[in-house]
Design a protein around this motif. Structure first.
Motif, PDB file in Angstrom:
ATOM      1  N   GLY A   1      10.806   2.504   1.451  1.00  0.00           N
ATOM      2  CA  GLY A   1      10.856   2.725   0.068  1.00  0.00           C
ATOM      3  C   GLY A   1       9.923   2.102  -0.824  1.00  0.00           C
ATOM      4  N   ASP A   2       9.878   2.083  -1.812  1.00  0.00           N
ATOM      5  CA  ASP A   2       8.525   1.685  -2.763  1.00  0.00           C
ATOM      6  C   ASP A   2       9.362   0.514  -3.731  1.00  0.00           C
ATOM      7  OD1 ASP A   2       6.183   1.041  -3.706  1.00  0.00           O
ATOM      8  OD2 ASP A   2       6.488   2.749  -5.231  1.00  0.00           O
ATOM      9  N   ASP A   3      10.491  -0.264  -3.144  1.00  0.00           N
ATOM     10  CA  ASP A   3      11.040  -1.178  -3.890  1.00  0.00           C
ATOM     11  C   ASP A   3      10.529  -2.637  -4.136  1.00  0.00           C
ATOM     12  OD1 ASP A   3      11.695  -0.880  -1.490  1.00  0.00           O
ATOM     13  OD2 ASP A   3      13.927  -1.251  -1.990  1.00  0.00           O
TER      14      ASP A   3
ATOM     15  N   THR B   1       0.953  -1.126  -0.228  1.00  0.00           N
ATOM     16  CA  THR B   1      -0.098   0.014  -0.071  1.00  0.00           C
ATOM     17  C   THR B   1       0.823   1.231   0.110  1.00  0.00           C
ATOM     18  OG1 THR B   1      -1.585  -1.411   1.402  1.00  0.00           O
ATOM     19  CG2 THR B   1      -1.946   1.225   1.201  1.00  0.00           C
ATOM     20  N   TYR B   2       0.771   1.951  -1.068  1.00  0.00           N
ATOM     21  CA  TYR B   2       1.788   3.101  -1.072  1.00  0.00           C
ATOM     22  C   TYR B   2       1.143   4.390  -0.533  1.00  0.00           C
ATOM     23  CZ  TYR B   2       4.356   6.969  -3.539  1.00  0.00           C
ATOM     24  OH  TYR B   2       5.292   7.856  -3.561  1.00  0.00           O
ATOM     25  N   GLN B   3       1.961   4.801   0.509  1.00  0.00           N
ATOM     26  CA  GLN B   3       1.437   6.020   1.353  1.00  0.00           C
ATOM     27  C   GLN B   3       2.595   7.240   1.082  1.00  0.00           C
ATOM     28  OE1 GLN B   3      -0.415   4.909   4.817  1.00  0.00           O
ATOM     29  NE2 GLN B   3      -1.390   4.419   3.053  1.00  0.00           N
ATOM     30  N   GLY B   4       3.303   7.252   0.082  1.00  0.00           N
ATOM     31  CA  GLY B   4       4.144   8.484  -0.285  1.00  0.00           C
ATOM     32  C   GLY B   4       5.316   8.325   0.359  1.00  0.00           C
ATOM     33  N   SER B   5       5.621   8.586   1.502  1.00  0.00           N
ATOM     34  CA  SER B   5       6.803   8.594   2.305  1.00  0.00           C
ATOM     35  C   SER B   5       7.257   7.412   2.663  1.00  0.00           C
ATOM     36  CB  SER B   5       6.815   9.388   3.637  1.00  0.00           C
ATOM     37  OG  SER B   5       5.950   9.021   4.540  1.00  0.00           O
ATOM     38  N   HIS B   6       6.221   6.432   2.833  1.00  0.00           N
ATOM     39  CA  HIS B   6       6.608   4.931   2.856  1.00  0.00           C
ATOM     40  C   HIS B   6       5.543   4.125   2.433  1.00  0.00           C
ATOM     41  CE1 HIS B   6       3.941   6.157   6.086  1.00  0.00           C
ATOM     42  NE2 HIS B   6       3.565   5.131   5.953  1.00  0.00           N
ATOM     43  N   CYS B   7       5.796   2.879   2.345  1.00  0.00           N
ATOM     44  CA  CYS B   7       4.884   1.841   2.100  1.00  0.00           C
ATOM     45  C   CYS B   7       4.540   0.883   3.404  1.00  0.00           C
ATOM     46  CB  CYS B   7       5.196   0.867   0.916  1.00  0.00           C
ATOM     47  SG  CYS B   7       5.318   1.623  -0.750  1.00  0.00           S
TER      48      CYS B   7
END
Lengths: 340, 262
Positions: free
Chosen positions: A309-311, A286-292
């Motif tokens: 990150g979003d990796d 779940t993408y939250q901008g500053s973190h996932c």
């Protein structure tokens, strides 16, 4: 020093002794002078019942309540010298703010001049001197809240009782009023007991937080002691410890999502000795901008993780590192009340 | 407004004409100088008001009506306020049932109620016509006082009394400084509703009148049965004026908006 409020094995059953429901069972509590105590728990945990027993609006069906060291179990509310702030504020709609705030002093038959002076001071304390002649209906929710606080403080109560006083305010105002509440409590040096279901509120305000569940005490202490070391699964869950993994070599443990570390399965990084390593597969991101927020399936159950990150993508294999000093061992493995 | 909602405006206008038209006609007839109930009036005069004043039964029955209205309103308040307090604030078992019981005088046809009271009180216990009228009207008004005062209590925060107790006021002080002011608008509107209801009641009063004792509406009914002149229109205007005066007084004292909901 004598506790301002002391509960000795206090219990309350609604209905008959045989087939009633226990709202509070065998609760012991001692509140020190000048401290801020919060009663924290989900709805139905008995926190409001406890507060109302301290106020004298309901009578315990077992145990004793001591106020200032004297048994007050059978004392009616008007003789307990308590200042209560209600969730609905309960301001007298037909009286001006001054008359609302002076009500307790008039009931104590203080001279009119003193009533006026002290009501004025109490209104000034909450920053509403300019509205002294208005009626409560002309005020906003936040202002009404302040009047309710001033009214309770004006009588110089031995204990200030606050029943979810901020729950009817919008989120921004609520945070602002927390500061205000704390400032008033510190300035007046009053002993305060606040009921809430909001852990942030409890963490910010409390000298002592008392966590209740199903009418029983689960854990109590200073927030800085309780928060990093929940005693059992209920407290852990209530404080946002989302993960209860089975970790080889450990009993029941919990870890906060923000303390779980994820790395790619392929990196040859050595397993650090200060962490426990698990293998898993990313289930959702779940993408939250500053973190996932990443959910990972492992052999020992689902782990939720706050990842900076979003990796990662669903389906990827990952290494999960649980820092040993972040793993909290739980005293019991008991299932929380909600799931029983 | 009129342009934006033509249908609503039209319907409102029709409703007003239907409701107020007959009243306007009655007003005209009452001030006629002629001797028949015709509209438009044949000239203006107060002769029928003078005639009404000279007709003894109207004056006597107006007195009876006022006495009955005042006494039965007072009695209905004296019984209804404690009842509604118990229902709204106390822990009464079977609360819903008792509340409904207080509503039954509205459901039971008034003629049936009147007949029952006539038989039990006047015939059975030999109570005077005036006494029976007061008792009958009290029963009739009870639903209004219980409901209307109850509504103002139900709207108020039940924590108000607890707040007063917590601040150091005993039960008596709490009652007079918090509960009574909270009930005040309800008590005023219940008083007006009850008073007007009693003043204008026919079916119940019809059965509870005795020799020489009748309420004004009943006397008017009797009068219309035998003669058909503008006197009765003049008396109607007096009755109307009384009701309007009570309503205006309320408006002055508390304001309609406060009394009839918010």
């Amino acid at each position: 020093m004598t506790p301002v409020v002391q509960l000795d094995g206090v219990g309350h059953r609604f209905g008959s002794a045989a087939n009633g429901v226990a709202a509070v069972s065998d609760l012991d509590l001692a509140v020190r002078r000048g401290t801020f105590t919060t009663l924290l728990g989900p709805s139905g945990c008995g926190k409001t019942t406890t507060l109302r027993m301290i106020a004298g609006f309901i009578r315990p069906t077992s145990g004793r309540i001591l106020l200032e060291g004297t048994d007050a179990t059978d004392t009616p509310p008007e003789r307990r010298n308590i200042g209560m702030v209600f969730q609905s504020y309960a301001l007298f709609p037909h009286m001006t703010l001054t008359d609302n705030v002076g009500f307790g002093l008039r009931a104590r038959r203080r001279p009119a001049a003193e009533v006026r002076k002290r009501a004025g001071e109490a209104l000034e304390l909450v920053g509403l001197s300019h509205a002294a002649d208005r009626k409560p209906g002309e005020l906003s929710g936040g202002q009404q809240q302040r009047v309710a606080l001033a009214r309770a403080v004006a009588i110089e109560p031995s204990v200030l009782l606050l029943d979810e006083p901020l729950s009817n305010l919008d989120a921004r105002l609520r945070v602002q009023m927390r500061q205000e509440l704390l400032r008033v409590q510190r300035e007046t040096g009053l002993t305060a007991i606040l009921v809430t279901h909001d852990q942030d509120e409890a963490l910010q305000l409390s000298d002592t937080m008392v966590i209740l569940n199903g009418g029983r005490l689960e854990q109590q202490g200073d927030p800085r002691t309780v928060f990093p070391a929940p005693a059992n699964r209920f407290v852990a869950q209530f404080l946002g410890y989302d993960n209860f993994p089975e970790v080889p070599g450990f009993g029941p443990v919990t870890i906060r999502p923000e303390h779980v570390r994820l790395t790619a399965a392929v990196t040859g990084e050595e397993a650090a000795t200060d962490s426990v390593e698990l293998a898993g597969t990313v289930a959702d991101v779940t993408y939250q901008g500053s973190h996932c927020l990443i959910g990972v399936d492992t052999a020992g159950g689902r782990l939720n993780c706050v990842h900076p990150g979003d990796d990662f993508r669903p389906g990827e294999a990952v290494r999960i590192l649980l820092p040993r000093h972040r793993l909290v061992e739980l005293a019991d493995a008991h299932t929380p009340a909600g799931a029983r | 407004m009129i342009l934006r909602r033509p249908l609503l405006s039209l319907l409102s206008a029709i409703a007003f004409v239907i409701m107020l038209g007959p009243v306007v006609i009655l007003l005209g007839v009452a001030f006629t100088a002629g001797s028949t109930l015709t509209f438009p009036p044949e000239g203006l005069s107060l002769r029928w008001f003078a005639a009404a004043l000279e007709y003894r039964p109207f004056i006597d029955s107006l007195g009876t009506s006022l006495v009955v209205a005042v006494l039965s309103t007072a009695a209905a308040l004296a019984l209804g306020i404690p009842a509604t307090l118990a229902l709204q604030r106390g822990a009464v078992p079977g609360k819903a049932f008792i509340e409904n019981l207080f509503m039954t005088p509205i459901i039971v046809p008034e003629l049936v109620l009147g007949l029952a009271l006539f038989q039990q009180l006047m015939v059975g216990f030999n109570i005077t016509a005036l006494g029976t009228l007061v008792i009958g009207h009290t029963v009739l008004l009870l639903p209004y006082t219980v409901r209307v005062v109850g509504a103002s209590l139900a709207l108020a925060d039940p924590r108000l009394e607890e707040a007063a107790r917590g601040l150091g006021a005993g039960p008596v002080r709490t009652f007079f400084s918090v509960t009574v002011p909270v009930m005040r608008p309800g008590i005023i509107s219940a008083t007006i509703l009850a008073f007007i209801t009693s003043l204008n009641n026919v079916p119940l009063s019809l059965l509870l009148t005795g020799p020489g004792v009748a309420t004004l509406p009943v006397e008017m009914l009797n009068y219309v049965q035998s003669s058909f002149d503008p006197v009765v229109a003049a008396v109607s205007v007096v009755l109307l004026a009384l009701s309007v005066a009570v309503a205006l007084l309320t408006e002055r004292l508390v304001g309609f908006n406060k009394v009839f909901g918010r």
